[in-house]
Motif scaffolding. Structure first.
Motif, mmCIF file in Angstrom:
data_model
loop_
_atom_site.group_PDB
_atom_site.id
_atom_site.type_symbol
_atom_site.label_atom_id
_atom_site.label_comp_id
_atom_site.label_asym_id
_atom_site.label_seq_id
_atom_site.Cartn_x
_atom_site.Cartn_y
_atom_site.Cartn_z
ATOM 1 N N LYS A 1 -41.216 59.472 7.941
ATOM 2 C CA LYS A 1 -40.270 60.580 7.977
ATOM 3 C C LYS A 1 -41.021 61.800 8.483
ATOM 4 N N LYS A 2 -40.373 62.531 9.370
ATOM 5 C CA LYS A 2 -40.995 63.683 10.033
ATOM 6 C C LYS A 2 -40.183 64.929 9.732
ATOM 7 N N ARG B 1 -36.358 63.497 9.447
ATOM 8 C CA ARG B 1 -35.779 62.453 10.313
ATOM 9 C C ARG B 1 -36.741 61.280 10.340
ATOM 10 N N LEU B 2 -36.204 60.088 10.549
ATOM 11 C CA LEU B 2 -37.051 58.906 10.676
ATOM 12 C C LEU B 2 -37.527 58.761 12.119
ATOM 13 N N TYR B 3 -38.812 58.517 12.268
ATOM 14 C CA TYR B 3 -39.450 58.327 13.575
ATOM 15 C C TYR B 3 -40.269 57.045 13.554
ATOM 16 N N GLN C 1 -38.814 56.557 2.118
ATOM 17 C CA GLN C 1 -39.794 55.786 2.883
ATOM 18 C C GLN C 1 -39.095 54.597 3.513
ATOM 19 N N ALA C 2 -39.201 54.485 4.819
ATOM 20 C CA ALA C 2 -38.595 53.367 5.535
ATOM 21 C C ALA C 2 -39.358 52.087 5.224
ATOM 22 N N LEU C 3 -38.637 50.988 5.211
ATOM 23 C CA LEU C 3 -39.205 49.667 4.984
ATOM 24 C C LEU C 3 -38.877 48.803 6.196
ATOM 25 N N TRP C 4 -39.863 48.131 6.743
ATOM 26 C CA TRP C 4 -39.642 47.207 7.853
ATOM 27 C C TRP C 4 -39.054 45.918 7.280
ATOM 28 N N THR C 5 -37.887 45.515 7.750
ATOM 29 C CA THR C 5 -37.316 44.241 7.306
ATOM 30 C C THR C 5 -37.742 43.114 8.244
ATOM 31 N N ASP C 6 -38.127 43.478 9.461
ATOM 32 C CA ASP C 6 -38.702 42.571 10.453
ATOM 33 C C ASP C 6 -39.359 43.472 11.502
#
Length: 105
Positions: free
Chosen positions: A28-29, A40-42, A63-68
Motif C-alpha cells: 500500500k502506497k 492505494r495498492l501498488y 496488507q494485500a495477499l497474493w492468492t496466485d
C-alpha cells in the motif's frame, strides 16, 4: 550474528507482500496526505524497477495477499476483494462479512 544490509526501494509505502514467484512486491502506497483514502495498492516489478497501481481505485488500508502469481486479495468495507496484480481488470468481491484475507497453508 551475520552481517546483512537492506536497501529502500520506495518511499511512503507499507505492508509489502512478495509474490509467490518472487518477481514482484505488492504494497500500500500513500498517495494523499489527507485523511480520506490516503492509501492505494501498488505492485513493484523487481526486475524492471517499475511500479503501477492495481485497478482498485478505492483507498485500501490493508496488507494485500497474493492468492496466485497474478492476483491480489485484500479487505475493504467488511468484505474481501480480489484484483489482478497487473493493473488490468476490476475488483471482484470474494467474501462478505470479512476484514482481511488469509490462505491456509
Amino acid at each position: 550474528m551475520a552481517n546483512w544490509s537492506a536497501r529502500t526501494l520506495r518511499e511512503n509505502v507499507e505492508c509489502p507482500s512478495l509474490s509467490p514467484d518472487g518477481t514482484s512486491l505488492a504494497f500500500k502506497k500513500r498517495v494523499s496526505e489527507g485523511p480520506r483514502e490516503p492509501w492505494r495498492l501498488y505492485v513493484y516489478d523487481l526486475r524492471s524497477g517499475r511500479e503501477h497501481p492495481v485497478a482498485e481505485r478505492r483507498g485500501i488500508d490493508d496488507q494485500a495477499l497474493w492468492t496466485d502469481p497474478e492476483t491480489l486479495a485484500y479487505g475493504y468495507g467488511g468484505a474481501v476483494w480480489s484484483v489482478p496484480a497487473d493493473g488490468t481488470g476490476a475488483p471482484r468481491q470474494l467474501a462478505r462479512g470479512a476484514s482481511s484475507p488469509a490462505l491456509p497453508r
